[in-house]
Scaffold this active site. Structure first.
Site, PDB file in Angstrom:
ATOM      1  N   ASP A  61      39.188 -70.396 -27.868  1.00 32.97           N
ATOM      2  CA  ASP A  61      39.128 -69.479 -29.007  1.00 32.97           C
ATOM      3  C   ASP A  61      40.503 -69.057 -29.498  1.00 32.97           C
ATOM      4  O   ASP A  61      41.325 -68.570 -28.728  1.00 32.97           O
ATOM      5  CB  ASP A  61      38.298 -68.243 -28.647  1.00 32.97           C
ATOM      6  CG  ASP A  61      36.850 -68.607 -28.415  1.00 32.97           C
ATOM      7  OD1 ASP A  61      36.252 -69.198 -29.333  1.00 32.97           O
ATOM      8  OD2 ASP A  61      36.327 -68.319 -27.326  1.00 32.97           O
ATOM      9  N   ASP A  81      43.262 -73.311 -23.943  1.00 29.12           N
ATOM     10  CA  ASP A  81      42.359 -72.240 -24.323  1.00 29.12           C
ATOM     11  C   ASP A  81      41.539 -72.715 -25.516  1.00 29.12           C
ATOM     12  O   ASP A  81      41.996 -73.523 -26.317  1.00 29.12           O
ATOM     13  CB  ASP A  81      43.175 -70.998 -24.698  1.00 29.12           C
ATOM     14  CG  ASP A  81      42.328 -69.899 -25.304  1.00 29.12           C
ATOM     15  OD1 ASP A  81      41.332 -69.491 -24.669  1.00 29.12           O
ATOM     16  OD2 ASP A  81      42.653 -69.465 -26.417  1.00 29.12           O
TER      17      ASP A  81
END
Length: 174
Positions: free
Chosen positions: A14, A12
Protein backbone atom coordinates in the site's frame (compact mmCIF):
# COMPACT_ATOMS: atom_id res chain seq x y z
CA UNK A 1 20.24 -16.47 -1.72
CA UNK A 2 24.00 -16.09 -1.71
CA UNK A 3 24.41 -19.16 -3.93
CA UNK A 4 22.00 -17.58 -6.42
CA UNK A 5 23.93 -14.29 -6.12
CA UNK A 6 20.77 -12.47 -5.08
CA UNK A 7 19.83 -10.37 -2.10
CA UNK A 8 16.32 -10.32 -0.67
CA UNK A 9 14.04 -7.40 -1.62
CA UNK A 10 11.02 -6.80 0.61
CA UNK A 11 8.36 -4.68 -1.08
CA UNK A 12 5.56 -2.92 0.74
CA UNK A 13 2.18 -2.95 -1.02
CA UNK A 14 0.00 0.00 0.00
CA UNK A 15 1.21 3.41 -1.15
CA UNK A 16 4.43 1.83 -2.44
CA UNK A 17 3.48 -0.56 -5.25
CA UNK A 18 -0.20 0.31 -5.44
CA UNK A 19 -3.10 2.28 -3.99
CA UNK A 20 -6.45 0.75 -3.00
CA UNK A 21 -9.74 2.36 -2.02
CA UNK A 22 -13.04 0.94 -0.84
CA UNK A 23 -16.02 1.49 -3.13
CA UNK A 24 -17.72 3.64 -0.47
CA UNK A 25 -14.69 5.95 -0.36
CA UNK A 26 -14.84 6.76 -4.09
CA UNK A 27 -17.26 9.49 -5.14
CA UNK A 28 -19.87 8.51 -7.79
CA UNK A 29 -18.40 10.67 -10.58
CA UNK A 30 -14.92 9.21 -10.14
CA UNK A 31 -16.42 5.71 -9.81
CA UNK A 32 -18.09 6.02 -13.22
CA UNK A 33 -14.80 7.11 -14.83
CA UNK A 34 -12.98 4.23 -13.15
CA UNK A 35 -15.58 1.69 -14.33
CA UNK A 36 -15.22 2.80 -17.95
CA UNK A 37 -11.42 2.72 -17.79
CA UNK A 38 -11.38 -0.70 -16.13
CA UNK A 39 -13.73 -2.13 -18.80
CA UNK A 40 -11.53 -0.73 -21.60
CA UNK A 41 -8.34 -2.17 -20.12
CA UNK A 42 -9.69 -5.47 -18.73
CA UNK A 43 -8.11 -7.66 -21.45
CA UNK A 44 -4.71 -5.94 -21.44
CA UNK A 45 -1.95 -8.18 -20.05
CA UNK A 46 -0.29 -5.47 -17.96
CA UNK A 47 -3.14 -3.25 -16.91
CA UNK A 48 -3.02 -0.90 -13.93
CA UNK A 49 -6.62 -0.62 -12.69
CA UNK A 50 -8.57 -3.39 -10.96
CA UNK A 51 -12.07 -3.65 -9.49
CA UNK A 52 -12.48 -6.30 -6.78
CA UNK A 53 -16.22 -6.90 -6.32
CA UNK A 54 -15.72 -9.53 -3.59
CA UNK A 55 -13.61 -7.13 -1.51
CA UNK A 56 -15.53 -3.97 -2.41
CA UNK A 57 -12.45 -2.08 -3.55
CA UNK A 58 -10.54 -0.52 -6.38
CA UNK A 59 -6.78 -0.96 -6.82
CA UNK A 60 -4.52 1.18 -9.00
CA UNK A 61 -0.94 0.05 -9.63
CA UNK A 62 1.89 2.53 -9.50
CA UNK A 63 3.07 3.66 -12.96
CA UNK A 64 6.16 1.73 -14.11
CA UNK A 65 5.44 -1.22 -11.80
CA UNK A 66 5.72 -3.94 -14.48
CA UNK A 67 9.16 -2.81 -15.65
CA UNK A 68 10.37 -2.39 -12.06
CA UNK A 69 9.25 -5.89 -10.98
CA UNK A 70 10.79 -7.52 -14.04
CA UNK A 71 14.18 -5.87 -13.48
CA UNK A 72 14.13 -6.28 -9.69
CA UNK A 73 13.37 -10.00 -9.98
CA UNK A 74 16.60 -10.48 -11.94
CA UNK A 75 18.64 -9.01 -9.09
CA UNK A 76 16.67 -9.97 -5.97
CA UNK A 77 14.53 -12.65 -4.40
CA UNK A 78 11.24 -10.73 -4.08
CA UNK A 79 8.94 -10.70 -1.06
CA UNK A 80 5.69 -8.77 -0.52
CA UNK A 81 4.93 -7.35 2.91
CA UNK A 82 1.68 -5.70 3.93
CA UNK A 83 -0.09 -4.68 7.10
CA UNK A 84 -3.26 -5.77 5.28
CA UNK A 85 -4.92 -9.12 5.88
CA UNK A 86 -4.17 -12.40 4.15
CA UNK A 87 -7.05 -12.19 1.66
CA UNK A 88 -5.95 -8.72 0.55
CA UNK A 89 -2.29 -9.76 0.34
CA UNK A 90 -3.13 -12.85 -1.71
CA UNK A 91 -5.29 -10.88 -4.17
CA UNK A 92 -2.63 -8.20 -4.64
CA UNK A 93 0.06 -10.87 -5.16
CA UNK A 94 -2.11 -12.42 -7.92
CA UNK A 95 -2.43 -9.02 -9.60
CA UNK A 96 1.31 -8.28 -9.45
CA UNK A 97 2.42 -11.83 -10.18
CA UNK A 98 -0.28 -13.83 -12.00
CA UNK A 99 2.06 -16.74 -12.81
CA UNK A 100 3.72 -16.92 -9.38
CA UNK A 101 7.17 -16.56 -10.92
CA UNK A 102 8.16 -13.34 -9.13
CA UNK A 103 7.13 -13.90 -5.51
CA UNK A 104 6.63 -17.69 -5.47
CA UNK A 105 4.35 -17.42 -2.44
CA UNK A 106 6.68 -15.13 -0.48
CA UNK A 107 3.92 -12.90 0.89
CA UNK A 108 3.87 -11.64 4.47
CA UNK A 109 0.58 -10.24 5.78
CA UNK A 110 -1.30 -9.61 8.96
CA UNK A 111 -2.71 -13.11 8.58
CA UNK A 112 -6.41 -12.80 9.30
CA UNK A 113 -9.27 -12.65 6.81
CA UNK A 114 -10.99 -9.53 8.13
CA UNK A 115 -11.26 -6.11 6.57
CA UNK A 116 -7.93 -4.88 5.11
CA UNK A 117 -8.33 -1.57 6.93
CA UNK A 118 -10.55 -2.44 9.85
CA UNK A 119 -8.97 -0.10 12.38
CA UNK A 120 -8.45 -2.98 14.83
CA UNK A 121 -6.30 -1.71 17.69
CA UNK A 122 -4.64 -5.13 17.97
CA UNK A 123 -3.08 -4.74 14.52
CA UNK A 124 0.68 -4.20 14.89
CA UNK A 125 1.81 -0.70 13.99
CA UNK A 126 5.25 -1.80 12.82
CA UNK A 127 6.91 -4.40 10.62
CA UNK A 128 10.03 -6.49 11.09
CA UNK A 129 12.08 -8.98 9.13
CA UNK A 130 11.14 -11.95 11.30
CA UNK A 131 9.01 -13.47 8.50
CA UNK A 132 11.75 -13.10 5.88
CA UNK A 133 14.25 -15.92 5.58
CA UNK A 134 17.90 -15.03 5.40
CA UNK A 135 20.30 -12.78 7.19
CA UNK A 136 19.14 -9.26 7.93
CA UNK A 137 22.27 -7.89 6.25
CA UNK A 138 21.17 -9.47 2.94
CA UNK A 139 17.75 -7.78 2.93
CA UNK A 140 16.74 -4.52 1.26
CA UNK A 141 13.32 -3.01 2.07
CA UNK A 142 11.34 -0.61 -0.10
CA UNK A 143 8.48 1.16 1.68
CA UNK A 144 6.80 4.57 1.71
CA UNK A 145 7.08 4.83 5.51
CA UNK A 146 10.12 4.79 7.76
CA UNK A 147 7.86 4.74 10.84
CA UNK A 148 6.75 1.12 10.33
CA UNK A 149 10.33 -0.23 10.27
CA UNK A 150 11.75 0.94 13.64
CA UNK A 151 14.21 -1.99 13.90
CA UNK A 152 15.38 -2.13 10.27
CA UNK A 153 16.06 1.46 9.25
CA UNK A 154 19.49 0.57 7.86
CA UNK A 155 17.87 -1.85 5.40
CA UNK A 156 15.20 0.62 4.28
CA UNK A 157 14.87 2.64 1.08
CA UNK A 158 12.01 5.09 1.51
CA UNK A 159 10.10 5.96 -1.68
CA UNK A 160 7.61 8.73 -2.35
CA UNK A 161 4.13 7.69 -1.24
CA UNK A 162 1.88 6.68 -4.16
CA UNK A 163 -1.66 8.01 -3.82
CA UNK A 164 -4.04 7.76 -6.75
CA UNK A 165 -7.45 7.93 -5.11
CA UNK A 166 -8.58 11.27 -3.63
CA UNK A 167 -9.63 9.53 -0.39
CA UNK A 168 -6.00 8.37 0.05
CA UNK A 169 -4.73 11.91 -0.48
CA UNK A 170 -7.15 13.16 2.18
CA UNK A 171 -6.03 10.38 4.53
CA UNK A 172 -2.49 11.79 4.43
CA UNK A 173 -3.57 15.43 4.51
CA UNK A 174 -2.83 16.17 0.83
Amino acid sequence: MFAAHKLCLVLDLDHTLLNSAKFVEVDPVHDEILRKKEEQDREKPQRHLFRFHHMGMWTKLRPGIWNFLEKASQLFELHLYTMGNKLYATEMAKVLDPTGALFAGRVISRGDDGDPEDGDERVPKSKDLEGVLGMESAVVIIDDSVRVWPHNKLNLIVVERYTYFPCSRRQFGF
